[in-house]
Each structure stands twice: as structure tokens, then as C-alpha cells.
Scaffold this active site. Structure first.
Site, PDB file in Angstrom:
ATOM      1  N   ASP A 255     -29.063  29.327   8.972  1.00 14.14           N
ATOM      2  CA  ASP A 255     -30.135  29.964   8.222  1.00 14.14           C
ATOM      3  C   ASP A 255     -30.680  31.151   8.992  1.00 14.14           C
ATOM      4  OD1 ASP A 255     -32.167  30.574   6.560  1.00 14.14           O
ATOM      5  OD2 ASP A 255     -33.211  28.665   6.713  1.00 14.14           O
ATOM      6  N   HIS A 353     -27.525  29.174  -4.525  1.00 22.47           N
ATOM      7  CA  HIS A 353     -28.656  29.921  -3.976  1.00 22.47           C
ATOM      8  C   HIS A 353     -28.329  31.392  -3.740  1.00 22.47           C
ATOM      9  CE1 HIS A 353     -32.078  30.945  -1.505  1.00 22.47           C
ATOM     10  NE2 HIS A 353     -31.276  31.292  -0.528  1.00 22.47           N
TER      11      HIS A 353
END
Length: 445
Positions: A255, A353
Site C-alpha cells: 500500500d 479498487h
């Protein structure tokens, strides 16, 4: 704003920007421009675009070793000696790489404190913040909790909530960008854990240093402002990995792949305010901050097989490479939204996403994200009270966070595993002027 490069002809229909995370060493910009370390490092923010403007949580990267920001606790406490200058064009705590620990808090001004009470409080806070960030004891009320540590890259960042302007007799100076955020589908917000007149973000590479700074501010506020809410978060400690690598959030995802970087054209205009239009002069060199406390439904997420998790995100879990990328590709490989799997289906699903958050079609919305994980034990049902403390800096939330989150909340498959439980919007003034105090531009401009 950084964007993933895509080859999907329908990218213009995608909803928002995937921007995220600290990528290496960095530091602040001064009024003249960004320093080299800031250019290298302020991918130092955020998280996957989805949850964050509603997203899966950004976890900071390890920072590469540098003269004042060491990669680990080496040679006489070098990590503790790292210092971030308190004064400059922009407040500290925006462009620096994320520290290992964060304390977030909001205060409400006491009844009758007014503008004079606020001015006195900000002067006291400024005096204490300048000493603490230099590794010196606060002038008074110092209980010596952090006496043995250096500044540990301590930063203190101040923001003003919309309600402050009425309570301090400053309604005519409230910027239009502080209009309330709209309600988003799926929000489950607790007002007691969000908003507030005064917001402080306290970051440090040592937990005691961060907690001590918050206690100093709280005691200096006694009689003028009371603590409304507080949240503590964490990111990777410098030196925890053998080399600078992208961190992982509590869902286990790499991330921090994309975030707007200071060396990109138009970066400052996307993140920092300039006087003009409907922006008041006192806000020049300031910013807006959106805070969201986002709980991750970790039990549900962890019940999914890894390949299902990857399809929700659109990236391989092992290395962060986009689905459909060739063997050997890494997380920074261009995202090809038109790529197909062996069965002819889209490699990146329609509600993945990174497809829903495709930056090629974000309409110009841009945010600099800094996200910290939190884990506060168990809820009554036995599920973990854990997730992301999401922070996004931007020049205007009306063209940044709001349109991005509106689209994400309606189309991102990741939203099934997230709950937005607290929210706040704050106007950040510029750094304290030479010889002056934080917020002086607002109170005396």
C-alpha cells in the site's frame, strides 16, 4: 496528482484517483520551493485510493538513511536525533515521510474564550511545539516523560474546524472550502469521535515523544479548550526492513504505490492553498485536511482466499503488481485496464479498487494522503476494532476528497470490507511566521 497510466479506452468513465503512500526519504518544502529530499520522499503520504478517500490503509515506508533521518536506531541514537524544522512556508507534518507513531486529537474552545483566548492558546502551543520539535523540554508543564529521547522527527500540525470561526468571533474569515462534507453511502459516523474546533496531528518515530507532546498541548489548553477526541496510530518503524520498501496495510496489501509528488507539474496547486478566488489571504501556503477513521472488517477480509482479495484490489498481494501484468512486473508497472485473462475476461474486475479509482478519469481531483494503521482491541461482537486513520491534504476538498469519495462509496468492491466511523474537515494555516505563532495570519491578518 499522480495517476496510473492506463490503456483502457473507457478509463474516462472510471471514478477516482489511485494515489498513495510514502516511497522514500523526504522532507519539507520551504517558501522558496521543495527540497531535494521532499522531491524524493513525499510520496510520503497515504494509501490506496479507495477507502481513503475511503481506502485500505496506508502504512509508511521505511525511509532511506540520511544525515538527519536515519534508517534505524544506530550510532548513538541517530533515530532519536532526527529533527524536522518547525517553521517554514508550510506546516511540518505534510511533506515529510510518515513517522512511526501518530497522535491525532481535536479540542473544543471553552465557552467565552473568544478570539483573545484562542490567541493566547495558540501562542502557548507554538512556544511549546517549537521547543519540543527541537528536542528541548517544554517550558512549563513538562513531566519529563520523553526526557531521555531526542525529537525523533516530531512534527505538530494544526487545523481549524468550521465551528471554531463562530466560537472565536471569526465567522467572516471562515473559508468556503470548510463547508460540511456531504453524507456518503455507507457512512456510520460517530460525531463524538470527529470534527472539533481545533485539530492537531502529532507525528514522531517514538511513541513516548508523541504522547508527551499531546499531554503538553492538553495541559496548556486547560481552561481555554477541552479535548474532544483522540486517536493513536502507527506505521512501520524506520529500519524495520533491510531496504526501503513499500509498506503494507492491515489487510496485508502492498500500500503506497501512487501519490502526488512534489516534482510533478501542478503539485503545489493541488495540495496547498493560494490566495485568490474564494480563498482568504490568511490561508496562503496552508491546506485543507480531511480525516476519516476507517474500520477494516478484517475477519471478513481474511476469510477470502488470496486470489479473491487480489481481485477486490486489482493487484497481486505478493508484490503489488497490477493483475494482468507480465511475469516479473512490479507494483509500479503501468495498469492496463483492458488486459484480459486466459478466459477472455477482464484481468482487473469491473469493481476492483484500482479500476474504480483509476486516476485517468478522476476529473482533476487530487489529494496527498498520509494514512496510519490503528488497532484498539476488540468490539463487543469480538471483531477487531482496527483499520486506518486516513489523512488527506488538498487545496480544496470540494474538488478533492468529496467527488472522489462520492464515487468510491458507490462503486468500489473494497467498500464491502470498510466502515467509515468518524470524520473531520479542517483548514490548515501556513507555518508560524518568524517570531510569530501558528494561526497568526488568521487572527491578525
Amino acid at each position: 496528482m499522480t495517476t496510473d497510466r492506463t490503456t483502457d479506452p473507457t478509463a474516462a468513465d472510471a471514478t477516482a484517483a489511485e494515489q498513495a503512500g510514502p516511497d522514500g526519504p523526504g522532507t519539507r518544502a520551504d517558501r522558496a520551493g521543495f527540497t531535494r529530499r521532499a522531491l524524493l520522499g513525499t510520496a510520503g503520504a497515504g494509501l490506496l485510493a479507495g477507502a481513503g478517500a475511503g481506502v485500505a490503509g496506508a502504512v509508511a515506508l521505511d525511509r532511506a538513511a540520511g544525515p538527519d533521518r536515519a534508517a534505524g536506531p544506530t550510532a548513538g541514537g541517530a533515530l532519536g536525533a532526527a529533527r524536522v524544522p518547525f517553521r517554514g512556508g508550510h506546516q511540518a507534518g505534510i511533506l515529510e515521510p510518515q513517522q512511526a507513531r501518530i497522535q491525532l486529537a481535536a479540542f473544543d474552545l471553552a465557552e467565552g474564550a473568544g478570539r483573545d483566548g484562542l490567541r493566547g492558546l495558540l501562542r502557548r502551543w507554538t512556544r511549546a511545539a517549537e521547543r519540543l520539535t527541537a528536542g528541548e523540554p517544554a517550558e512549563e508543564f513538562d513531566n519529563q516523560v520523553a526526557l531521555d529521547a531526542g525529537p525523533c522527527s516530531l512534527t505538530l500540525t494544526l487545523g481549524f474546524g468550521a465551528t471554531l470561526f463562530d466560537r472565536a468571533g471569526l465567522a467572516d474569515r471562515r473559508p468556503p472550502g470548510l463547508e460540511p462534507l456531504p453524507a456518503f453511502p455507507g457512512d456510520a459516523l460517530d460525531p463524538a469521535r470527529g470534527d472539533g474546533d481545533l485539530f492537531v496531528q502529532i507525528g514522531a518515530d517514538d511513541a513516548l515523544v508523541a504522547v508527551h507532546a499531546l499531554r503538553v498541548l492538553q495541559r496548556l489548553a486547560a481552561g481555554t479548550a477541552a479535548l474532544r477526541w483522540q486517536s493513536a496510530g502507527f506505521a512501520r518503524t524506520p529500519g524495520a526492513a533491510a531496504r526501503p520498501v513499500t509498506g503494507r496495510n492491515l489487510m496485508g496489501q502492498v500500500d503506497g504505490t501512487n501519490n502526488p509528488k512534489p516534482d510533478e507539474d501542478g503539485f503545489a496547486a493541488k495540495v496547498f492553498c493560494a490566495a485568490g478566488g474564494d480563498r482568504p489571504a490568511w490561508q496562503a501556503d496552508g491546506s485543507y485536511l480531511v480525516f476519516r477513521r476507517i474500520r477494516m472488517l478484517l475477519d471478513n477480509w481474511e476469510a477470502l482466499p488470496v486470489d479473491r482479495q487480489e481481485r477486490v484490489i486489482g493487484r497481486r498481494k505478493a508484490d503489488g503488481a497490477p493483475l494482468g501484468a507480465p511475469a516479473g512486473a512490479g507494483e509500479h508497472s503501468p495498469v492496463d485496464l483492458s488486459a484480459q485473462g486466459p478466459d477472455g475476461a477482464l484481468a482487473i474486475p469491473a469493481d476492483a479498487h484500482i479500476r474504480v479509482a483509476a486516476p485517468a478519469a478522476n476529473g482533476g481531483a487530487a489529494m496527498l494522503r498520509r494514512g496510519f494503521s490503528y488497532h484498539d482491541g476488540l468490539l463487543p461482537d469480538g471483531s477487531p476494532d482496527a483499520g486506518l486513520l486516513f489523512l488527506a491534504f488538498q487545496a480544496d476538498p470540494r474538488t478533492g476528497f468529496t467527488p472522489v469519495q462520492r464515487k468510491l462509496s458507490r462503486g468500489d468492491g473494497l467498500s464491502r470490507f470498510l466502515r467509515h466511523e468518524a470524520s473531520g474537515l479542517y483548514a490548515l494555516p501556513p507555518a508560524a511566521p518568524a517570531g510569530g505563532y501558528l494561526g497568526q495570519q488568521l487572527l491578525e491578518g
